[in-house]
Design an enzyme around this catalytic site. Structure first.
Site: not given
Ligand code: PBG
Length: 426
Positions: A294, A304, A316, A332, A347, A373, A412
């Site tokens: 990720k 968010r 992050k 990982e 991701k 997203s 989505y």
């Molecule tokens: C947080 C989480 C995030 C997403 C899924 N779980 C956002 C982040 O890490 O800040 C993002 C999903 C998306 O953008 O569609 N645990």
């Protein structure tokens, strides 16, 4: 009926073109003569075998197989439709035939051939539908994600899941919008057995017992700091202490009936710890989908906003991976495999196809891709502005994630894409 129509065939006077190659350049030498293969020039040509032979619709003559064979042996060959004339090229087309031993276009020349040789396929069973839920009764549109809503857990959500199941999407992942008043620095609401997520899981399992429910394991929706882990005074995200909370969160979700818990927090060692915690509580059958690779991506922006979960400070980057890194994803992967992950997730999706392929080639575990997203919103925005064909781009993007090596895709678009696959138009 043996009938063929060729529309808009240009049989006009052709300028025959002679050429010779010099290196790769074509030296054209245009002369105005009639193209040798052009004899006549109807705009629309209908060849009807039966009419052309003057015996009307082909009738069976009541002959036995032996009689048919004997007739052919005797030289009485039944007529087949004539070979249709070669359609004419536009006037001015050069005459050219390359001595190619391989012509890959041969395998692409008709829909049936293309379908036969298609390497990758996609079906609604490959999709996981991420759904945002909240305590409200109404479904609230998410500004940055056209077509997505914070769904009321009791009403809108149940309906949406029903629609997805109708077109073969039977897997969902839940993301809660938690009231600010319940957020704390240690995110303890995350393991409240009567919290929004466990409550929703119980409701869904009651209504749809065979629904596959994935959950998100991370503290950010519950953290007053908006981080996935507990934040120390100096801003450091505390690893082992966070993992302790995540274990409680995963067990609480499993107790409510979750099928797959999905740690998205990127703390070290959380997969092994969650596996041990689940097993200790008798949840050996509950799977772990680890967010293995990720990345600290800007493509999460709309998400968010949807959950109002922006970090209150900083970013992050001390736990999510650097988008510049490739080989690190293998570290990982090995860890997650050793710790007992059942599914490895990459991701974001489309900008990280190389990472999906890397995991695919280096692990035998199923691979998941998350079309996040920002990816969704870009395609939606392009579609709304009529800059791209939304539906085609959507389907292509999902197919590409599959081609790169993803078994399942969190998207989505799950409902819209599945409807499209089922031949339904929106
Ligand atoms: C947080 C989480 C995030 C997403 C899924 N779980 C956002 C982040 O890490 O800040 C993002 C999903 C998306 O953008 O569609 N645990």
């Amino acid at each position: 009926m043996a009938s063929m129509t060729i529309n808009s065939v240009n049989f006009g006077t052709a300028k025959a073109v002679k050429f010779e190659y010099v290196g790769l350049r074509v030296h054209q030498n245009i002369t105005s003569v009639r193209h040798h293969s052009v004899k006549f020039a109807p705009r629309s040509l209908t060849v009807n075998a039966a009419e052309a032979h003057g015996y009307g619709p082909v009738k069976k003559m009541g002959k036995s197989d032996e009689e048919c064979e004997a007739a052919v042996v005797a030289g009485i060959v039944p007529e087949a439709p004539p070979v249709p004339p070669i359609p004419a090229a536009p006037a001015g087309t050069p005459l050219a035939t390359l001595p190619l031993s391989k012509r890959p276009r041969r395998n692409r020349r008709s829909p049936a051939l293309r379908a036969a040789f298609q390497e990758t396929s996609i079906s609604p069973a490959n999709l996981v539908y991420p759904l945002f839920i909240h305590e409200g009764e109404e479904d609230t549109p998410i500004g940055a994600m056209p077509g997505c809503y914070r769904l009321g857990w009791r009403h809108g959500l149940v309906e949406e899941v029903g629609k997805a199941r109708d077109v073969g999407v039977n897997s969902i992942v839940l993301f809660p919008k938690v009231p600010d008043a319940l957020k704390t620095s240690t995110g303890d609401e995350a393991y409240n057995d009567n919290g929004l997520v466990p409550r929703t899981i119980r409701l869904l399992k009651d209504k749809y017992p065979d629904l596959v429910i994935y959950t998100d394991v991370a503290l950010d929706p519950y953290s007053s700091d908006g981080h996935d882990g507990i934040v120390r005074e100096d801003g450091v995200i505390m690893n082992d202490e966070t993992v302790h909370q995540l274990c409680k969160q995963a067990v609480s979700q499993a107790r409510a009936g979750a099928d797959v818990v999905s740690p998205s927090d990127m703390m070290d060692g959380r997969v092994g710890a969650i596996r041990a915690a689940l097993d200790a509580e008798g949840f050996q059958h509950v799977s772990i989908m680890s967010y293995t690779a990720k990345y600290a991506s800007s493509f999460y922006g709309p998400f968010r906003e949807a959950l109002d979960s922006n970090p209150r400070f900083g970013d992050k980057k001390t736990y999510q991976m650097n988008p510049a890194n490739y080989r690190e994803a293998l570290i990982e992967t090995r860890e997650d495999e050793a710790e007992g992950a059942d599914i490895l997730l990459v991701k974001p999706g489309l900008p990280y196809l190389d990472i999906i392929r890397l995991l695919r080639d280096n692990s035998s575990l199923p691979v998941a891709a998350y079309q996040v997203s920002g990816e969704y919103s870009m395609i939606k925005a392009g579609g709304v502005l009529k800059m791209i064909d939304e539906e085609r781009v959507m389907m292509e993007s999902l197919m590409c994630l599959r081609r790169a090596g993803a078994d399942i895709i969190l998207t989505y678009f799950a409902l819209q894409a599945a409807r499209c696959m089922c031949g339904e138009k929106r």
